[in-house]
Design a protein around this motif. Structure first.
Motif, PDB file in Angstrom:
ATOM      1  N   LEU A   9     -20.859 -46.925  40.649  1.00 46.56           N
ATOM      2  CA  LEU A   9     -21.369 -48.233  41.393  1.00 46.56           C
ATOM      3  C   LEU A   9     -20.130 -48.800  42.244  1.00 46.56           C
ATOM      4  CD1 LEU A   9     -23.524 -50.219  41.954  1.00 46.56           C
ATOM      5  CD2 LEU A   9     -22.727 -51.367  39.956  1.00 46.56           C
ATOM      6  N   LYS A  11     -19.323 -52.002  44.936  1.00 45.61           N
ATOM      7  CA  LYS A  11     -19.746 -53.211  45.751  1.00 45.61           C
ATOM      8  C   LYS A  11     -18.550 -54.315  46.210  1.00 45.61           C
ATOM      9  CE  LYS A  11     -22.204 -56.710  47.219  1.00 45.61           C
ATOM     10  NZ  LYS A  11     -23.393 -56.432  48.260  1.00 45.61           N
ATOM     11  N   THR A  44     -21.476 -59.027  38.899  1.00 42.14           N
ATOM     12  CA  THR A  44     -21.725 -58.123  39.975  1.00 42.14           C
ATOM     13  C   THR A  44     -22.518 -56.803  39.338  1.00 42.14           C
ATOM     14  OG1 THR A  44     -19.941 -58.940  41.420  1.00 42.14           O
ATOM     15  CG2 THR A  44     -20.984 -57.012  42.254  1.00 42.14           C
ATOM     16  N   GLU A  47     -25.768 -57.830  38.559  1.00 42.97           N
ATOM     17  CA  GLU A  47     -26.647 -58.330  39.752  1.00 42.97           C
ATOM     18  C   GLU A  47     -27.153 -57.059  40.375  1.00 42.97           C
ATOM     19  OE1 GLU A  47     -25.052 -62.881  40.528  1.00 42.97           O
ATOM     20  OE2 GLU A  47     -24.128 -60.890  41.701  1.00 42.97           O
ATOM     21  N   CYS A  48     -26.413 -55.955  40.304  1.00 41.17           N
ATOM     22  CA  CYS A  48     -26.856 -54.889  41.233  1.00 41.17           C
ATOM     23  C   CYS A  48     -27.622 -53.900  40.037  1.00 41.17           C
ATOM     24  CB  CYS A  48     -25.611 -53.829  41.233  1.00 41.17           C
ATOM     25  SG  CYS A  48     -24.324 -54.583  42.626  1.00 41.17           S
ATOM     26  N   ARG A  53     -28.750 -58.007  43.723  1.00 40.11           N
ATOM     27  CA  ARG A  53     -27.620 -57.510  44.862  1.00 40.11           C
ATOM     28  C   ARG A  53     -27.942 -56.257  45.352  1.00 40.11           C
ATOM     29  NH1 ARG A  53     -24.182 -61.479  46.257  1.00 40.11           N
ATOM     30  NH2 ARG A  53     -23.851 -62.975  44.653  1.00 40.11           N
ATOM     31  N   ARG A  54     -27.570 -55.753  46.779  1.00 45.24           N
ATOM     32  CA  ARG A  54     -27.611 -54.550  47.060  1.00 45.24           C
ATOM     33  C   ARG A  54     -26.279 -53.935  46.768  1.00 45.24           C
ATOM     34  NH1 ARG A  54     -31.154 -53.110  50.899  1.00 45.24           N
ATOM     35  NH2 ARG A  54     -31.657 -55.090  51.444  1.00 45.24           N
ATOM     36  N   ARG A  55     -26.256 -52.641  46.212  1.00 41.23           N
ATOM     37  CA  ARG A  55     -25.135 -52.040  46.143  1.00 41.23           C
ATOM     38  C   ARG A  55     -24.455 -51.112  47.333  1.00 41.23           C
ATOM     39  NH1 ARG A  55     -29.137 -49.213  43.506  1.00 41.23           N
ATOM     40  NH2 ARG A  55     -29.409 -47.143  44.183  1.00 41.23           N
ATOM     41  N   ARG A  68     -33.414 -51.709  43.399  1.00 39.50           N
ATOM     42  CA  ARG A  68     -33.398 -52.162  44.852  1.00 39.50           C
ATOM     43  C   ARG A  68     -35.090 -51.858  45.126  1.00 39.50           C
ATOM     44  NH1 ARG A  68     -30.986 -56.592  46.468  1.00 39.50           N
ATOM     45  NH2 ARG A  68     -32.085 -56.052  48.465  1.00 39.50           N
TER      46      ARG A  68
END
Ligand code: ADP
Ligand code: MG
Length: 238
Positions: A9, A11, A44, A47-48, A53-55, A68
């Motif tokens: 991952l 970000k 973060t 959130e992903c 949140r968008r990774r 997502r």
């Protein structure tokens, strides 16, 4: 069964890299810790993993879903207590629970939850009048209103006095006993050591090491997770 699979991952925010290739697995029924200093990238990752949140890169599967593209479906099964959680000052405990329950097709019985988390005597109290410990209880109950099988708790005990912290630890263990998988984000190593079945130590957007607290303590040739962290990084937590 693996409930969370995160591989590579990444970000970034603007120019800064917040998460720089994090990989981890969370198994069903465990309390899994994401522990590390402030700014490490813990929130973060959460959130992903919850689709907030968008990774930028990597793969994430949570309960077999992509956070997502399958966010709606995922949030039916996942409870999230975010670090900056807040409610309107004037809302009452029972109003908040009823409102959250109304967001789900098949919510848990919010009155039973209110009872179970000891909130019934305070059901008419306004949010602003609750102490930190009671607010956290309410946030836990709200995270459970959707009857989730997986719950993310981000810095749940930050700002609590030692007594309220201990009480909250008991509540988190009680969640696991109900069969809920818990992802616990914390910058307190003693908390991760006391509660977690397994922990990923995160620093500067990377996982330094992961394993059971006992394994990490042995790895650091240490007597506590806090000292093991120091031995592994050469840094104090603060
Ligand atoms: N919305 C944002 N915009 C810009 N930078 C951010 C944002 N959120 C977090 N960051 C930065 O990303 C890094 C990781 O933050 P975060 O995931 O909140 O870490 P942690 O939860 O471990 O404290 C930090 O350097 C932080 O300043
Ligand atoms: Mg955070």
């Amino acid at each position: 069964m693996t409930v969370i699979e995160i591989d590579g991952l990444r970000k970034s925010y603007g120019t800064g890299t917040a998460v720089d290739g994090v990989s981890l697995r969370v198994e069903r029924g465990e309390i899994f810790g994401i522990a590390g200093p402030n700014g490490a990238g813990k929130t973060t990752v959460v959130e992903c993993a919850t689709g907030l949140r968008r990774r930028d890169g990597g793969t994430v599967r949570v309960l077999g879903l992509d956070p997502r593209s399958d966010r709606r479906e995922l949030l039916r099964h996942v409870g999230v207590q975010l670090q900056e959680a807040a409610l309107p000052d004037a809302i009452r405990v029972d109003e908040a629970l009823r409102m959250y329950a109304s967001l789900y097709d098949e919510p848990a019985d919010w009155r039973a939850l209110m009872d179970e988390w000891g909130l019934t005597d305070r059901r008419r109290a306004r949010f602003a009048s609750l102490s930190g410990g009671w607010k956290q209880r309410l946030f836990i109950a709200l995270a459970l209103v959707g009857d989730p099988s997986l719950v993310f708790l981000d810095e749940l005990t930050t700002g609590l006095d030692p007594m309220a912290r201990r009480t909250t630890w008991g509540l988190i263990r009680a969640m696991r006993e109900r069969g809920v998988t818990v992802v616990l984000v914390t910058h307190f190593m003693d908390e991760a050591e006391a509660l977690c079945d397994r922990v990923a130590i995160v620093d500067r957007g990377r996982v330094l090491t992961q394993g059971s607290p006992a394994e990490l303590i042995a790895q650091g040739r240490s007597d506590s997770l806090e000292n093991a962290y120091f031995a592994l990084t050469g840094k104090d937590m603060s």
